[in-house]
Design a protein around this motif. Structure first.
Motif, PDB file in Angstrom:
ATOM      1  N   TRP A 153       0.831  -1.204   0.000  1.00 43.46           N
ATOM      2  CA  TRP A 153       0.000   0.000   0.000  1.00 43.46           C
ATOM      3  C   TRP A 153       0.866   1.255   0.000  1.00 43.46           C
ATOM      4  O   TRP A 153       0.572   2.224  -0.710  1.00 43.46           O
ATOM      5  CB  TRP A 153      -0.917   0.019   1.229  1.00 43.46           C
ATOM      6  CG  TRP A 153      -1.813  -1.170   1.367  1.00 43.46           C
ATOM      7  CD1 TRP A 153      -2.174  -2.055   0.381  1.00 43.46           C
ATOM      8  CD2 TRP A 153      -2.452  -1.634   2.561  1.00 43.46           C
ATOM      9  NE1 TRP A 153      -2.990  -3.022   0.889  1.00 43.46           N
ATOM     10  CE2 TRP A 153      -3.186  -2.792   2.222  1.00 43.46           C
ATOM     11  CE3 TRP A 153      -2.482  -1.191   3.883  1.00 43.46           C
ATOM     12  CZ2 TRP A 153      -3.934  -3.507   3.166  1.00 43.46           C
ATOM     13  CZ3 TRP A 153      -3.237  -1.884   4.820  1.00 43.46           C
ATOM     14  CH2 TRP A 153      -3.948  -3.032   4.468  1.00 43.46           C
ATOM     15  N   GLU A 176     -13.234  -3.748  -1.822  1.00 36.91           N
ATOM     16  CA  GLU A 176     -12.591  -3.394  -3.086  1.00 36.91           C
ATOM     17  C   GLU A 176     -12.286  -4.608  -3.955  1.00 36.91           C
ATOM     18  O   GLU A 176     -12.043  -4.463  -5.134  1.00 36.91           O
ATOM     19  CB  GLU A 176     -11.285  -2.635  -2.801  1.00 36.91           C
ATOM     20  CG  GLU A 176     -11.472  -1.336  -2.051  1.00 36.91           C
ATOM     21  CD  GLU A 176     -12.207  -0.285  -2.872  1.00 36.91           C
ATOM     22  OE1 GLU A 176     -12.224  -0.406  -4.112  1.00 36.91           O
ATOM     23  OE2 GLU A 176     -12.758   0.642  -2.261  1.00 36.91           O
ATOM     24  N   MET A 204      -7.575   2.463  -0.193  1.00 39.47           N
ATOM     25  CA  MET A 204      -7.749   2.574  -1.635  1.00 39.47           C
ATOM     26  C   MET A 204      -7.990   4.027  -2.045  1.00 39.47           C
ATOM     27  O   MET A 204      -7.505   4.487  -3.087  1.00 39.47           O
ATOM     28  CB  MET A 204      -8.907   1.683  -2.098  1.00 39.47           C
ATOM     29  CG  MET A 204      -9.096   1.661  -3.601  1.00 39.47           C
ATOM     30  SD  MET A 204      -7.634   1.053  -4.500  1.00 39.47           S
ATOM     31  CE  MET A 204      -7.924  -0.713  -4.470  1.00 39.47           C
ATOM     32  N   ARG A 205      -8.718   4.773  -1.219  1.00 39.69           N
ATOM     33  CA  ARG A 205      -8.927   6.194  -1.540  1.00 39.69           C
ATOM     34  C   ARG A 205      -7.589   6.931  -1.573  1.00 39.69           C
ATOM     35  O   ARG A 205      -7.343   7.747  -2.462  1.00 39.69           O
ATOM     36  CB  ARG A 205      -9.862   6.830  -0.507  1.00 39.69           C
ATOM     37  CG  ARG A 205     -11.331   6.493  -0.731  1.00 39.69           C
ATOM     38  CD  ARG A 205     -12.238   7.396   0.087  1.00 39.69           C
ATOM     39  NE  ARG A 205     -12.087   7.183   1.522  1.00 39.69           N
ATOM     40  CZ  ARG A 205     -12.752   6.257   2.206  1.00 39.69           C
ATOM     41  NH1 ARG A 205     -13.628   5.491   1.590  1.00 39.69           N
ATOM     42  NH2 ARG A 205     -12.562   6.119   3.504  1.00 39.69           N
ATOM     43  N   ARG A 206      -6.714   6.624  -0.625  1.00 38.77           N
ATOM     44  CA  ARG A 206      -5.400   7.279  -0.613  1.00 38.77           C
ATOM     45  C   ARG A 206      -4.583   6.867  -1.839  1.00 38.77           C
ATOM     46  O   ARG A 206      -3.882   7.681  -2.448  1.00 38.77           O
ATOM     47  CB  ARG A 206      -4.646   6.907   0.663  1.00 38.77           C
ATOM     48  CG  ARG A 206      -5.241   7.494   1.946  1.00 38.77           C
ATOM     49  CD  ARG A 206      -4.503   6.963   3.150  1.00 38.77           C
ATOM     50  NE  ARG A 206      -3.075   7.231   3.103  1.00 38.77           N
ATOM     51  CZ  ARG A 206      -2.154   6.480   3.691  1.00 38.77           C
ATOM     52  NH1 ARG A 206      -2.524   5.391   4.362  1.00 38.77           N
ATOM     53  NH2 ARG A 206      -0.883   6.790   3.601  1.00 38.77           N
ATOM     54  N   THR A 234      -5.685   5.970  -4.813  1.00 40.66           N
ATOM     55  CA  THR A 234      -6.197   6.571  -6.051  1.00 40.66           C
ATOM     56  C   THR A 234      -6.000   8.076  -6.098  1.00 40.66           C
ATOM     57  O   THR A 234      -6.160   8.683  -7.160  1.00 40.66           O
ATOM     58  CB  THR A 234      -7.685   6.232  -6.231  1.00 40.66           C
ATOM     59  OG1 THR A 234      -8.412   6.639  -5.058  1.00 40.66           O
ATOM     60  CG2 THR A 234      -7.878   4.756  -6.471  1.00 40.66           C
ATOM     61  N   GLU A 235      -5.657   8.690  -4.967  1.00 44.71           N
ATOM     62  CA  GLU A 235      -5.361  10.128  -4.972  1.00 44.71           C
ATOM     63  C   GLU A 235      -3.961  10.416  -5.515  1.00 44.71           C
ATOM     64  O   GLU A 235      -3.636  11.540  -5.859  1.00 44.71           O
ATOM     65  CB  GLU A 235      -5.492  10.690  -3.543  1.00 44.71           C
ATOM     66  CG  GLU A 235      -6.935  10.794  -3.067  1.00 44.71           C
ATOM     67  CD  GLU A 235      -7.031  11.128  -1.583  1.00 44.71           C
ATOM     68  OE1 GLU A 235      -8.167  11.260  -1.090  1.00 44.71           O
ATOM     69  OE2 GLU A 235      -5.983  11.229  -0.921  1.00 44.71           O
ATOM     70  N   THR A 282      -8.777  -6.948  -8.500  1.00 39.40           N
ATOM     71  CA  THR A 282      -8.592  -5.505  -8.423  1.00 39.40           C
ATOM     72  C   THR A 282      -7.107  -5.183  -8.380  1.00 39.40           C
ATOM     73  O   THR A 282      -6.409  -5.582  -7.446  1.00 39.40           O
ATOM     74  CB  THR A 282      -9.294  -4.956  -7.169  1.00 39.40           C
ATOM     75  OG1 THR A 282     -10.673  -5.333  -7.205  1.00 39.40           O
ATOM     76  CG2 THR A 282      -9.184  -3.448  -7.109  1.00 39.40           C
ATOM     77  N   ALA A 291     -11.081   0.117   2.119  1.00 38.74           N
ATOM     78  CA  ALA A 291     -11.612   1.208   1.307  1.00 38.74           C
ATOM     79  C   ALA A 291     -10.853   2.509   1.562  1.00 38.74           C
ATOM     80  O   ALA A 291     -10.567   3.271   0.631  1.00 38.74           O
ATOM     81  CB  ALA A 291     -13.102   1.374   1.586  1.00 38.74           C
ATOM     82  N   GLY A 292     -10.543   2.797   2.824  1.00 38.57           N
ATOM     83  CA  GLY A 292      -9.844   4.042   3.133  1.00 38.57           C
ATOM     84  C   GLY A 292      -8.466   4.106   2.501  1.00 38.57           C
ATOM     85  O   GLY A 292      -8.038   5.158   2.000  1.00 38.57           O
TER      86      GLY A 292
END
Length: 602
Positions: free
Chosen positions: A272, A349, A293-295, A297-298, A564, A290-291
């Protein structure tokens, strides 16, 4: 599918960023950076040997198969070129004729020939496997290997006991250079093999002799890397393996990277952090909250791609334990578990709630069953039906808690390995729902996955998480439900059903089941037949087995995995898109096939 521990190792982001800027091997042709999900924990001292589990031979980069298996829903015999440029499969799959790339060379300039393929097949016999079993009665073994010319070889399957897995098994043979490995096999190897594959006097001794070569093959350490793949290992240290382009690779002109860095990692958090820092050009499937994954994709350039993954997660029963021997109890639990909520917690995800329990991933179920899928019980969340099923099983509800039929306590324990974060989260979600419904349920963890499998096989658990639907071959799919773990043992071409609690039979299901609309079904016999019958008959058997699994519930399917992955388009483009059949292959295969392109401004 390797699913890693949520290890305590967290890589310092600052350290990662600093390392990114310090690459002394940066090249004008581009450096592609990734991880290898097949080899977590790089061992700098391991040999450059594809047979060695720790070996520094990376699939698709400097370790090459004859062909690369596509991700087809129902046909396991579709491939991309590997060492073989093309192939011809006999209509009855009795043989496959392979043609190598014209002018193909090893990285040291020697030609890649049919002799290299035959020699590599010899090595494969020391390791066993479907096409390379020594038992003359085993299904799908290669009985004849004929070199047609320097670039063509024909491999024929034994006619006595054919298997639909034969072609795929051959294509997934790793090919190594005979001129480097020659001394590993004895000079009379092929005479020994001929004897070993017969019933003649001395056959058993010959089989034992070939099997005894396995360790020699695994421990062999070539003095240098001689690769048929697009890259050659230049060096390896505890932090990474560095590979450089093989100028002699048949498609070298279309390989976008001059170098590949495969970074070491020991846990999901490390991957990660690589992704959050933008360090990786691609990363295969990793369970990601999920949290996080948000980081990820940023990060500029990062993008998520998703595709079919022929794996599902199931809650498996030990039917030799009460009350799980009663199908009404198993059905009650299927109605009580809200699979969408469990999936949302466990694999938001990388999974989607299973449509039902059929033994098949829902995408494969649609392809194999068609309209028949809708006829299966979906086991939607329905506490009222669950209560009726429990009463049908004789269970009693006292002061809001369900008890055994004799009024004794019912304590339900789900076992999972502690290192699998998604399994642990899923098990906790299930027990939370069951406790709310009046069933005393708990989660117990096992230290690691090998111990978990060992204790499960010994019948120590009532319930445990179990991967099912391992496609694409239907034979492999239904072996997870109606194979050795459920009592069916195939040896010497003969199938028998052993008693629960013996010889690895921890599922403990019945040998014969009355299935609505199908009569009395022996699911183990049908599952074995999937290995040898034509596709039309396979479809009939798959339909029967799906209905059997749906009615009898040896497992409750919870979620179907979604492949994924994360790619970064800052330096390279052309990555496989959503639902691409290449997503299950390594990025080394993407590079060698010329899919990935380097960005022009880099």
């Amino acid at each position: 599918m390797k699913r890693l521990a949520a290890a305590a190792v967290v890589l310092c982001l600052a350290a990662v960023t600093a390392a990114c800027g310090g690459n002394a091997d940066s090249s004008a042709g581009g450096v592609f950076t990734t991880i290898d999900a097949l080899k977590p924990g790089i061992d700098a001292n391991a040999p450059i040997n594809p047979y060695n589990p720790k070996g520094n031979a990376f699939r698709g980069y400097n370790a090459e198969w004859l062909g690369w298996t596509k991700n087809h829903l129902t046909d396991p015999n579709q491939f991309y070129p590997g060492v073989a440029q093309s192939w011809q499969i006999a209509p009855d799959q009795s043989s496959i004729t392979l043609r190598l790339h014209p002018g193909g060379k090893w990285s040291d300039g020697e030609p890649i020939t049919a002799k290299d393929v035959k020699f590599s097949i010899g090595l494969a016999y020391t390791q066993g496997g479907t096409a390379y079993a020594l038992d003359p009665s085993a299904a799908g073994t290669a009985s004849d290997i004929k070199i047609v010319d320097d670039r063509t070889i024909k491999i024929t399957q034994a006619a006595k006991n054919p298997s639909s897995s034969f072609v795929r098994s051959v294509m997934e043979t790793v090919i190594v250079p005979e001129h480097v490995w020659r001394g590993v096999l004895p000079a009379d190897f092929w005479q020994r093999l001929k004897l070993a594959q017969s019933d003649a006097p001395g056959a058993e001794v010959a089989r034992a002799g070939i099997t005894s070569l396995a360790d020699k093959v695994i421990s062999f350490a070539p003095p240098r890397d001689v690769s048929a793949g697009p890259f050659v290992l230049k060096r390896v240290n505890p932090g990474e393996a560095l590979l450089v382009k093989n100028k002699n690779f048949y498609n070298a002109a279309n390989v976008a990277a001059d170098q590949v860095r495969i970074l070491n990692y020991t846990g999901n958090e490390q991957v990660w952090n690589y992704l959050v820092s933008g360090r990786l050009d691609s990363a295969p499937f990793t369970a990601v909250p999920a949290g996080v994954m948000r980081r990820i994709t940023e990060t500029p350039g990062n993008a998520v791609v998703r595709g079919y993954s022929p794996v599902s997660e199931g809650l498996a029963f030990n039917q030799s334990r009460k009350p799980y021997d009663n199908v009404h109890v198993r059905r009650a639990l299927a109605y009580l578990i809200d699979r969408r909520q469990v999936t949302k917690v466990a694999s938001p995800e990388g999974g989607t709630a299973s449509l039902t329990t059929s033994g098949l991933h829902q995408q494969a179920a649609k392809a194999w069953l068609g309209d028949g899928l809708a006829a299966l019980d979906p086991y939607r969340h329905d506490p009222a039906r669950a209560a009726n099923e429990l009463r049908a099983a004789g269970m009693k509800k006292v002061a809001g808690r369900w008890t055994m039929p004799d009024g004794g306590p019912w304590k339900m324990t789900i076992n999972v390995p502690a290192s699998f974060s998604d399994w642990l989260a899923g098990a906790k979600a299930v027990t939370s729902q069951l406790n709310d419904a009046g069933i005393d349920a708990e989660v117990v963890t096992t230290a690691d996955y090998p111990l978990y499998l060992e204790e499960m096989a010994a019948g120590k658990y009532d319930l445990g998480f179990w991967l099912v639907a391992l496609g694409p071959a239907p034979y492999n799919i239904f072996q997870r439900l109606y194979g050795a773990q459920n009592g069916w043992q195939l040896f010497g071409g003969r199938l028998r059903h052993v008693a629960p609690g013996t010889e690895g039979n921890w599922m403990g299901g019945a040998e014969v089941i009355d299935v609505k609309g199908a009569g009395r079904v022996n699911p183990g016999e049908l599952a074995v037949r999937l290995n040898s019958v034509p596709e039309a008959e396979q479809r009939r058997i798959v339909s029967t087995l799906a209905r059997t699994a749906n009615q009898d519930l040896p497992v409750i399917q919870l979620w179907d995995y979604v492949n994924t992955q994360v790619v970064n388009t800052t330096r390279f483009t052309g990555f496989p898109g959503n639902e691409s059949d290449a997503l299950r292959l390594t990025s080394g295969v993407w590079l060698q096939l010329g899919m990935v392109k380097r960005k022009s401004h880099i």
